[in-house]
Design a protein around this motif. Structure first.
Motif, PDB file in Angstrom:
ATOM      1  N   GLY A 268       0.811  -1.213   0.000  1.00  0.00           N
ATOM      2  CA  GLY A 268       0.000   0.000   0.000  1.00  0.00           C
ATOM      3  C   GLY A 268       0.843   1.261   0.000  1.00  0.00           C
ATOM      4  O   GLY A 268       0.542   2.232  -0.706  1.00  0.00           O
ATOM      5  N   ALA A 269       1.931   1.247   0.776  1.00  0.00           N
ATOM      6  CA  ALA A 269       2.824   2.411   0.805  1.00  0.00           C
ATOM      7  C   ALA A 269       3.471   2.618  -0.562  1.00  0.00           C
ATOM      8  O   ALA A 269       3.621   3.754  -1.030  1.00  0.00           O
ATOM      9  N   TYR A 270       3.849   1.522  -1.224  1.00  0.00           N
ATOM     10  CA  TYR A 270       4.458   1.635  -2.548  1.00  0.00           C
ATOM     11  C   TYR A 270       3.459   2.223  -3.556  1.00  0.00           C
ATOM     12  O   TYR A 270       3.802   3.124  -4.325  1.00  0.00           O
ATOM     13  N   VAL A 271       2.224   1.709  -3.546  1.00  0.00           N
ATOM     14  CA  VAL A 271       1.203   2.208  -4.480  1.00  0.00           C
ATOM     15  C   VAL A 271       0.936   3.687  -4.230  1.00  0.00           C
ATOM     16  O   VAL A 271       0.853   4.489  -5.169  1.00  0.00           O
ATOM     17  N   LEU A 272       0.823   4.072  -2.962  1.00  0.00           N
ATOM     18  CA  LEU A 272       0.568   5.475  -2.617  1.00  0.00           C
ATOM     19  C   LEU A 272       1.723   6.362  -3.065  1.00  0.00           C
ATOM     20  O   LEU A 272       1.511   7.416  -3.682  1.00  0.00           O
ATOM     21  N   PHE A 273       2.959   5.940  -2.790  1.00  0.00           N
ATOM     22  CA  PHE A 273       4.126   6.727  -3.196  1.00  0.00           C
ATOM     23  C   PHE A 273       4.185   6.842  -4.711  1.00  0.00           C
ATOM     24  O   PHE A 273       4.436   7.925  -5.255  1.00  0.00           O
ATOM     25  N   ASN A 274       3.944   5.743  -5.406  1.00  0.00           N
ATOM     26  CA  ASN A 274       4.006   5.759  -6.869  1.00  0.00           C
ATOM     27  C   ASN A 274       2.950   6.702  -7.447  1.00  0.00           C
ATOM     28  O   ASN A 274       3.216   7.444  -8.400  1.00  0.00           O
ATOM     29  N   LYS A 275       1.754   6.662  -6.884  1.00  0.00           N
ATOM     30  CA  LYS A 275       0.673   7.536  -7.361  1.00  0.00           C
ATOM     31  C   LYS A 275       1.026   9.005  -7.115  1.00  0.00           C
ATOM     32  O   LYS A 275       0.815   9.853  -7.990  1.00  0.00           O
ATOM     33  N   MET A 276       1.595   9.306  -5.940  1.00  0.00           N
ATOM     34  CA  MET A 276       1.997  10.696  -5.668  1.00  0.00           C
ATOM     35  C   MET A 276       3.158  11.114  -6.550  1.00  0.00           C
ATOM     36  O   MET A 276       3.261  12.277  -6.947  1.00  0.00           O
ATOM     37  N   ASP A 277       4.029  10.178  -6.875  1.00  0.00           N
ATOM     38  CA  ASP A 277       5.215  10.495  -7.675  1.00  0.00           C
ATOM     39  C   ASP A 277       4.860  10.776  -9.133  1.00  0.00           C
ATOM     40  O   ASP A 277       5.570  11.521  -9.801  1.00  0.00           O
ATOM     41  N   THR A 278       3.763  10.215  -9.606  1.00  0.00           N
ATOM     42  CA  THR A 278       3.421  10.349 -11.021  1.00  0.00           C
ATOM     43  C   THR A 278       2.287  11.333 -11.293  1.00  0.00           C
ATOM     44  O   THR A 278       2.067  11.695 -12.448  1.00  0.00           O
TER      45      THR A 278
END
Length: 118
Positions: A64-74
């Protein structure tokens, strides 16, 4: 039945040595050890389930942390949504990318958001 026959059948502490779960046991210490071993065997499946549950929860948290970070990063729009609903999470994102050497994302976001309001 005499006193000694009762002691032989019932055993110390009232243990009936003719019961199937006490066959082969010699005394009360063996019985206590057998009871502890049985208790440990019954707790092992529970411990395994708890351990698996903790592992699954940790995996889901990392994913979940990875998905959230990836979404914020893109997505700058998603970062704007995060700034309104969860500003502390966005602050963690900004600090983590600044620690990795990427500067200016915070300033770009703030400039765009200010221009959109105007």
């Amino acid at each position: 039945m005499t006193h000694s026959q009762r002691d032989t059948e019932a055993g110390p502490l009232g243990t009936n040595w003719n019961c199937p779960w006490t066959r082969g046991l010699k005394n009360a210490e063996d019985l206590a050890h057998n009871n502890r071993a049985r208790m440990v065997r019954t707790l092992e499946p529970l411990a395994k389930k708890i351990f698996k549950g903790v592992l699954v929860a940790e995996f889901l948290g990392v994913a979940g942390a990875y998905v959230l970070f990836n979404k914020m990063d893109t997505s700058q729009d998603f970062r704007q949504t995060m700034s309104k609903k969860f500003p502390f999470i966005l602050e963690v994102y900004y600090k983590s990318i600044e620690c990795s050497g990427m500067y200016g994302v915070r300033q770009q976001d703030q400039e765009k958001w200010l221009n959109n309001k105007s």
